[in-house]
Design a protein around this motif. Structure first.
Motif, PDB file in Angstrom:
ATOM      1  N   ILE A 237       0.808  -1.213   0.000  1.00 32.28           N
ATOM      2  CA  ILE A 237       0.000   0.000   0.000  1.00 32.28           C
ATOM      3  C   ILE A 237       0.845   1.267   0.000  1.00 32.28           C
ATOM      4  CG2 ILE A 237      -0.229   0.243   2.518  1.00 32.28           C
ATOM      5  CD1 ILE A 237      -3.182   1.003   2.004  1.00 32.28           C
ATOM      6  N   SER A 238       2.086   1.158   0.436  1.00 35.43           N
ATOM      7  CA  SER A 238       2.959   2.343   0.464  1.00 35.43           C
ATOM      8  C   SER A 238       3.271   2.853  -0.946  1.00 35.43           C
ATOM      9  CB  SER A 238       4.268   2.033   1.202  1.00 35.43           C
ATOM     10  OG  SER A 238       4.982   1.000   0.541  1.00 35.43           O
ATOM     11  N   LYS A 264       3.451   3.920   6.228  1.00 40.19           N
ATOM     12  CA  LYS A 264       4.388   4.454   5.239  1.00 40.19           C
ATOM     13  C   LYS A 264       3.695   5.365   4.228  1.00 40.19           C
ATOM     14  CE  LYS A 264       7.356   0.386   5.680  1.00 40.19           C
ATOM     15  NZ  LYS A 264       7.907  -0.821   4.994  1.00 40.19           N
ATOM     16  N   CYS A 265       2.358   5.435   4.299  1.00 43.81           N
ATOM     17  CA  CYS A 265       1.606   6.375   3.454  1.00 43.81           C
ATOM     18  C   CYS A 265       1.626   7.731   4.145  1.00 43.81           C
ATOM     19  CB  CYS A 265       0.169   5.878   3.260  1.00 43.81           C
ATOM     20  SG  CYS A 265       0.041   4.294   2.393  1.00 43.81           S
ATOM     21  N   ILE A 285       1.282   3.263  17.148  1.00 46.55           N
ATOM     22  CA  ILE A 285       2.453   4.123  17.413  1.00 46.55           C
ATOM     23  C   ILE A 285       3.270   4.372  16.138  1.00 46.55           C
ATOM     24  CG2 ILE A 285       4.656   4.243  18.645  1.00 46.55           C
ATOM     25  CD1 ILE A 285       3.235   2.922  21.036  1.00 46.55           C
ATOM     26  N   PRO A 286       3.613   3.341  15.342  1.00 43.49           N
ATOM     27  CA  PRO A 286       4.295   3.614  14.071  1.00 43.49           C
ATOM     28  C   PRO A 286       3.447   4.459  13.127  1.00 43.49           C
ATOM     29  CG  PRO A 286       4.472   1.288  14.632  1.00 43.49           C
ATOM     30  CD  PRO A 286       3.508   1.891  15.596  1.00 43.49           C
ATOM     31  N   LEU A 287       2.128   4.279  13.203  1.00 44.78           N
ATOM     32  CA  LEU A 287       1.230   5.079  12.374  1.00 44.78           C
ATOM     33  C   LEU A 287       1.374   6.559  12.726  1.00 44.78           C
ATOM     34  CD1 LEU A 287      -1.248   5.030  10.345  1.00 44.78           C
ATOM     35  CD2 LEU A 287      -2.667   5.166  12.387  1.00 44.78           C
ATOM     36  N   ALA A 288       1.386   6.863  14.010  1.00 47.26           N
ATOM     37  CA  ALA A 288       1.545   8.247  14.450  1.00 47.26           C
ATOM     38  C   ALA A 288       2.875   8.826  13.990  1.00 47.26           C
ATOM     39  CB  ALA A 288       1.428   8.322  15.971  1.00 47.26           C
ATOM     40  N   GLU A 289       3.903   8.009  14.049  1.00 42.37           N
ATOM     41  CA  GLU A 289       5.238   8.463  13.655  1.00 42.37           C
ATOM     42  C   GLU A 289       5.338   8.718  12.159  1.00 42.37           C
ATOM     43  OE1 GLU A 289       7.633   5.299  15.086  1.00 42.37           O
ATOM     44  OE2 GLU A 289       7.629   5.983  17.180  1.00 42.37           O
ATOM     45  N   GLY A 290       4.625   7.907  11.366  1.00 39.46           N
ATOM     46  CA  GLY A 290       4.751   8.021   9.915  1.00 39.46           C
ATOM     47  C   GLY A 290       3.753   8.953   9.263  1.00 39.46           C
TER      48      GLY A 290
END
Length: 354
Positions: A237-238, A264-265, A285-290
Motif C-alpha cells: 500500500i505504500s 508508510k503512506c 504508534i508507528p502510524l503516528a510516527e509516519g
C-alpha cells in the motif's frame, strides 16, 4: 387616460423583454434544475432567455424521481441538453436497461460531453445497461453505481473498454464483482484518483495488490466492510504515495504488521480503523510516527489500544488532528476537555467510551 394605460402597457413590455431576462441571467445559475424547468412555462420571454444560455442545461438531476427512465429519454431528445455534462439517477425509480438502449439508438450525440454519471441505487441496471450507456460516453470521468448486485465483471469490462478517462469510480455494494474487475481497473485506469469498494465481498488480496501496484495516483480508497483483505495485501500500500483518505472499517484481519505498512503512506489525512479489532498500540504508534498529517482518526471499538498510542499521536500529530474517535477503547482513560486540548490543540471532535 388611454395614454397612461398605453404607457403602462409599454412599460410592462419593456419589463418582460429586458428587465426580467437580465434578472434571470443573474439568479438562474443558483436555482435547482426543477425550478428552472418550471420557469420555462412562466412566459415566452423567460423561456427564450433560459434556453439561450447553454450553461444552464449541463446538469440533469432525476434523483429519487418516479418514471425516471422515460423522463431521461424525453429530456435527452431536447436540443438544449445536447451538451449535458452531469446526470444523476441516484435512487431514481423505473430506470432499466431498455431506457439506455433507447438513448444509445436515438440520443447518442447528447452524451458525447458527459463527464459524470450517477447510477447509485438503480438496481434494475445490469451489465447490458452499463454497456449501452458507457458506449456513448467517451469522456466520462466519474462513474458511480453503488448498491447494484446485477453488475458483474462483464459490466466493468464494458466500462473500461468504452470510457478511458475515469478518475472517480464508486462500486460500493457491487457484491458480484471479483478480482477480475480489479485487474481491469488496474490495467486501464492508472490515473484513477478515487476508488470505493465498500462491501465488495468477493475481492481478495491478489486483486487489491493489482490496484496498489498500478494505480499510484489514488488519493482516496474506501474498503469499508471488506473483511477478506489481510496484511499480505497491505504490504504494497505504500506505493500509493498520494493517498490521503483510507477507510478500513471492519478490516478484521488487519494486524499491527499491516498497519505498520500503512504507516508508510505519509500523506494520509483521514484514516478509519473502526472495528479493526486485532490492532494494538504496536500498530498505532508507528502510524503516528509516519502519518504526521493525520486530521481524522477513528479507533472505535479497538480494545487493544491504550494511552500509549494517544501519547504517540499527541507527540507526532498534535498540530493536525481535529477529530479522534476512541469510543469503545476501554484502555484509554477519560479526559477533561482541557486535558484533551493540551494533547491536541486543534481538536474539534473527540469521542470516548462512557
Amino acid at each position: 387616460m388611454e395614454e397612461r394605460e398605453r404607457a403602462n402597457e409599454e412599460e410592462g413590455v419593456v419589463w418582460n423583454r429586458e428587465t426580467v431576462p437580465r434578472v434571470l441571467e443573474i439568479v438562474s445559475t443558483r436555482l435547482p434544475q426543477r425550478d428552472l424547468i418550471s420557469l420555462l412555462l412562466a412566459s415566452p420571454w423567460i423561456h427564450r432567455t433560459l434556453t439561450s444560455h447553454p450553461s444552464l442545461w449541463l446538469v440533469l438531476d432525476f434523483r429519487e424521481m418516479n418514471n425516471a427512465g422515460n423522463r431521461l429519454v424525453s429530456t435527452l431528445s431536447q436540443l438544449r441538453y445536447k451538451h449535458v455534462k452531469q446526470i444523476s439517477l441516484e435512487f431514481a425509480q423505473d430506470i432499466e436497461d431498455k431506457h439506455f438502449d433507447i438513448i444509445k439508438s436515438k440520443c447518442s450525440d447528447s452524451l458525447q460531453n458527459l463527464e459524470s454519471l450517477n447510477l447509485n441505487g438503480c438496481q434494475k441496471i445490469s451489465d447490458r445497461g452499463v454497456e449501452a450507456i458507457t458506449s456513448i460516453c467517451p469522456n466520462l470521468k466519474v462513474f458511480s453505481i453503488y448498491w447494484n448486485v446485477r453488475v458483474t465483471d462483464t459490466g466493468i469490462e464494458h466500462l473500461v473498454k468504452n470510457c478511458k478517462h475515469i478518475v472517480d469510480l464508486n462500486l460500493s455494494g457491487c457484491k458480484n464483482i471479483s478480482d477480475k474487475s480489479l485487474q481491469l481497473i488496474a490495467d486501464n485506469y492508472q490515473h484513477l484518483e478515487c476508488l470505493n469498494l465498500t462491501r465488495c465481498i468477493k475481492l481478495t488480496d491478489c486483486g487489491l495488490c493489482k490496484i496498489f501496484v498500478k494505480c499510484s495516483s489514488l488519493n482516496s480508497l474506501n474498503l469499508y466492510a471488506v473483511s477478506s483483505f489481510t496484511d499480505e495485501a497491505y504490504k504494497k500500500i505504500s506505493l500509493l504515495t498520494e493517498l490521503k483518505f483510507l477507510d478500513l472499517c471492519g478490516a478484521q484481519n488487519l494486524t499491527d504488521h499491516g498497519l505498520s505498512c500503512i504507516a508508510k503512506c505519509n500523506n494520509l489525512v483521514s484514516l478509519n480503523l473502526t472495528w479493526c479489532v486485532r490492532v494494538t498500540d504496536e500498530g498505532v504508534i508507528p502510524l503516528a510516527e509516519g502519518c504526521t498529517s493525520l486530521e481524522f482518526l477513528s479507533l472505535f471499538g479497538i480494545v487493544g489500544v491504550t494511552d500509549k498510542c494517544l501519547e504517540a499521536l499527541s507527540k507526532f500529530c498534535s498540530s493536525t488532528i481535529t477529530t479522534l474517535d476512541v469510543n469503545g477503547c476501554i484502555g484509554i482513560k477519560r479526559r477533561s476537555r482541557e486535558e484533551l486540548l493540551q494533547l491536541f490543540p486543534h481538536l474539534r471532535c473527540f469521542k470516548v467510551h462512557s
